[in-house]
Design a protein around this motif. Structure first.
Motif, mmCIF file in Angstrom:
data_model
loop_
_atom_site.group_PDB
_atom_site.id
_atom_site.type_symbol
_atom_site.label_atom_id
_atom_site.label_comp_id
_atom_site.label_asym_id
_atom_site.label_seq_id
_atom_site.Cartn_x
_atom_site.Cartn_y
_atom_site.Cartn_z
ATOM 1 N N SER A 186 0.826 -1.213 0.000
ATOM 2 C CA SER A 186 0.000 0.000 0.000
ATOM 3 C C SER A 186 0.860 1.263 0.000
ATOM 4 O O SER A 186 0.440 2.290 -0.528
ATOM 5 C CB SER A 186 -0.967 0.003 1.187
ATOM 6 O OG SER A 186 -0.273 0.150 2.407
ATOM 7 N N GLN A 187 2.062 1.166 0.548
ATOM 8 C CA GLN A 187 2.980 2.311 0.542
ATOM 9 C C GLN A 187 3.883 2.325 -0.692
ATOM 10 O O GLN A 187 4.697 3.229 -0.837
ATOM 11 C CB GLN A 187 3.849 2.280 1.802
ATOM 12 C CG GLN A 187 3.077 2.454 3.084
ATOM 13 C CD GLN A 187 3.994 2.316 4.279
ATOM 14 O OE1 GLN A 187 4.886 3.130 4.469
ATOM 15 N NE2 GLN A 187 3.778 1.273 5.076
ATOM 16 N N ARG A 188 3.755 1.285 -1.531
ATOM 17 C CA ARG A 188 4.559 1.142 -2.756
ATOM 18 C C ARG A 188 6.056 1.162 -2.446
ATOM 19 O O ARG A 188 6.840 1.830 -3.108
ATOM 20 C CB ARG A 188 4.172 2.190 -3.787
ATOM 21 C CG ARG A 188 2.696 2.119 -4.167
ATOM 22 C CD ARG A 188 2.279 3.052 -5.259
ATOM 23 N NE ARG A 188 2.998 2.875 -6.496
ATOM 24 C CZ ARG A 188 2.751 1.947 -7.420
ATOM 25 N NH1 ARG A 188 1.780 1.090 -7.225
ATOM 26 N NH2 ARG A 188 3.453 1.872 -8.527
ATOM 27 N N LEU A 189 6.446 0.385 -1.428
ATOM 28 C CA LEU A 189 7.848 0.305 -1.023
ATOM 29 C C LEU A 189 8.579 -0.776 -1.808
ATOM 30 O O LEU A 189 8.016 -1.827 -2.109
ATOM 31 C CB LEU A 189 7.949 -0.018 0.470
ATOM 32 C CG LEU A 189 7.335 0.987 1.436
ATOM 33 C CD1 LEU A 189 7.428 0.458 2.874
ATOM 34 C CD2 LEU A 189 8.016 2.340 1.322
ATOM 35 N N GLY A 190 9.850 -0.536 -2.100
ATOM 36 C CA GLY A 190 10.727 -1.542 -2.680
ATOM 37 C C GLY A 190 10.167 -2.222 -3.895
ATOM 38 O O GLY A 190 9.853 -1.574 -4.896
ATOM 39 N N ILE A 191 10.022 -3.555 -3.829
ATOM 40 C CA ILE A 191 9.571 -4.343 -4.978
ATOM 41 C C ILE A 191 8.152 -3.986 -5.404
ATOM 42 O O ILE A 191 7.741 -4.317 -6.505
ATOM 43 C CB ILE A 191 9.667 -5.865 -4.707
ATOM 44 C CG1 ILE A 191 8.781 -6.294 -3.538
ATOM 45 C CG2 ILE A 191 11.118 -6.279 -4.500
ATOM 46 C CD1 ILE A 191 8.733 -7.789 -3.281
ATOM 47 N N TRP A 192 7.408 -3.305 -4.557
ATOM 48 C CA TRP A 192 6.025 -2.938 -4.863
ATOM 49 C C TRP A 192 5.941 -1.561 -5.531
ATOM 50 O O TRP A 192 4.851 -1.097 -5.833
ATOM 51 C CB TRP A 192 5.174 -2.974 -3.592
ATOM 52 C CG TRP A 192 5.328 -4.275 -2.873
ATOM 53 C CD1 TRP A 192 5.933 -4.465 -1.666
ATOM 54 C CD2 TRP A 192 4.929 -5.569 -3.328
ATOM 55 N NE1 TRP A 192 5.921 -5.809 -1.348
ATOM 56 C CE2 TRP A 192 5.314 -6.509 -2.352
ATOM 57 C CE3 TRP A 192 4.280 -6.030 -4.484
ATOM 58 C CZ2 TRP A 192 5.070 -7.863 -2.466
ATOM 59 C CZ3 TRP A 192 4.040 -7.387 -4.596
ATOM 60 C CH2 TRP A 192 4.437 -8.292 -3.602
ATOM 61 N N ASN A 193 7.077 -0.952 -5.788
ATOM 62 C CA ASN A 193 7.109 0.381 -6.407
ATOM 63 C C ASN A 193 7.270 0.238 -7.916
ATOM 64 O O ASN A 193 8.222 0.734 -8.509
ATOM 65 C CB ASN A 193 8.246 1.207 -5.817
ATOM 66 C CG ASN A 193 8.208 2.642 -6.281
ATOM 67 O OD1 ASN A 193 7.177 3.128 -6.721
ATOM 68 N ND2 ASN A 193 9.337 3.310 -6.187
ATOM 69 N N ARG A 194 6.354 -0.468 -8.544
ATOM 70 C CA ARG A 194 6.430 -0.693 -9.992
ATOM 71 C C ARG A 194 5.295 -0.011 -10.690
ATOM 72 O O ARG A 194 4.236 0.147 -10.234
ATOM 73 C CB ARG A 194 6.389 -2.186 -10.320
ATOM 74 C CG ARG A 194 7.533 -2.921 -9.687
ATOM 75 C CD ARG A 194 7.446 -4.376 -10.005
ATOM 76 N NE ARG A 194 8.356 -5.096 -9.100
ATOM 77 C CZ ARG A 194 8.600 -6.346 -9.169
ATOM 78 N NH1 ARG A 194 8.045 -7.095 -10.071
ATOM 79 N NH2 ARG A 194 9.417 -6.927 -8.339
#
Length: 156
Positions: free
Chosen positions: A148-156
């Protein structure tokens, strides 16, 4: 009790709550010999090298010598959390078919497996979700927060 002992006891209790069926009560000590990738390390215990996989988590890998997106970032973050040569404590929670030891690592009273997921550097391992039932909820909550915070691997 000193503050550090209280904090460490809290994290041990949290780890036992997260991994109750598989974690032994007393942590083992080792030195970080090398970092292979964001979820694979080599520990040195009493002069013996032991490959280890961080239990229940997965990070991007290298395929045919090429890193997947964020593979280097995850490896770099793990290297920062547990630098080569540092003394760590770990819980042996099982073995992979390849012989690697599955571990939950603590450094400076911090659960490194959970920290990697919290920071978006790793995810709950999809293949081992059923074998990590005791930790899946805590890791999934950390993963949902990182997503939900778009951190690390989720920042795509």
């Amino acid at each position: 009790m000193k503050k550090n002992q209280i904090v460490f006891s809290f994290f041990v209790a949290m780890t036992l709550a997260i991994f109750p069926q598989t974690v032994k009560a007393n942590p083992l000590s080792a030195t970080v010999e090398s970092i292979v990738d964001g979820d694979t390390i080599v520990l040195n215990q009493g002069g013996t090298s032991r490959p280890a996989q961080l239990a229940c988590i997965d990070t991007p890998d290298w395929i045919n010598g090429q890193p997947q997106p964020y593979a280097q970032n995850s490896k770099d973050r793990l290297t920062t959390l547990i630098p080569i040569g540092s003394s760590i404590q770990y819980y042996d929670v099982g073995r992979l078919p390849s012989g690697e030891t599955l571990v939950v690592i603590f450094n400076q009273n911090r659960n490194i497996n959970l920290q990697m997921v919290t920071e978006g550097q790793a995810q709950l391992h999809p293949r081992y979700r059923q074998t990590c039932t005791s930790s899946a909820n805590a890791l999934a909550a950390a993963q949902n927060s990182a997503q939900s915070q778009r951190l690390g691997i989720w920042n795509r």
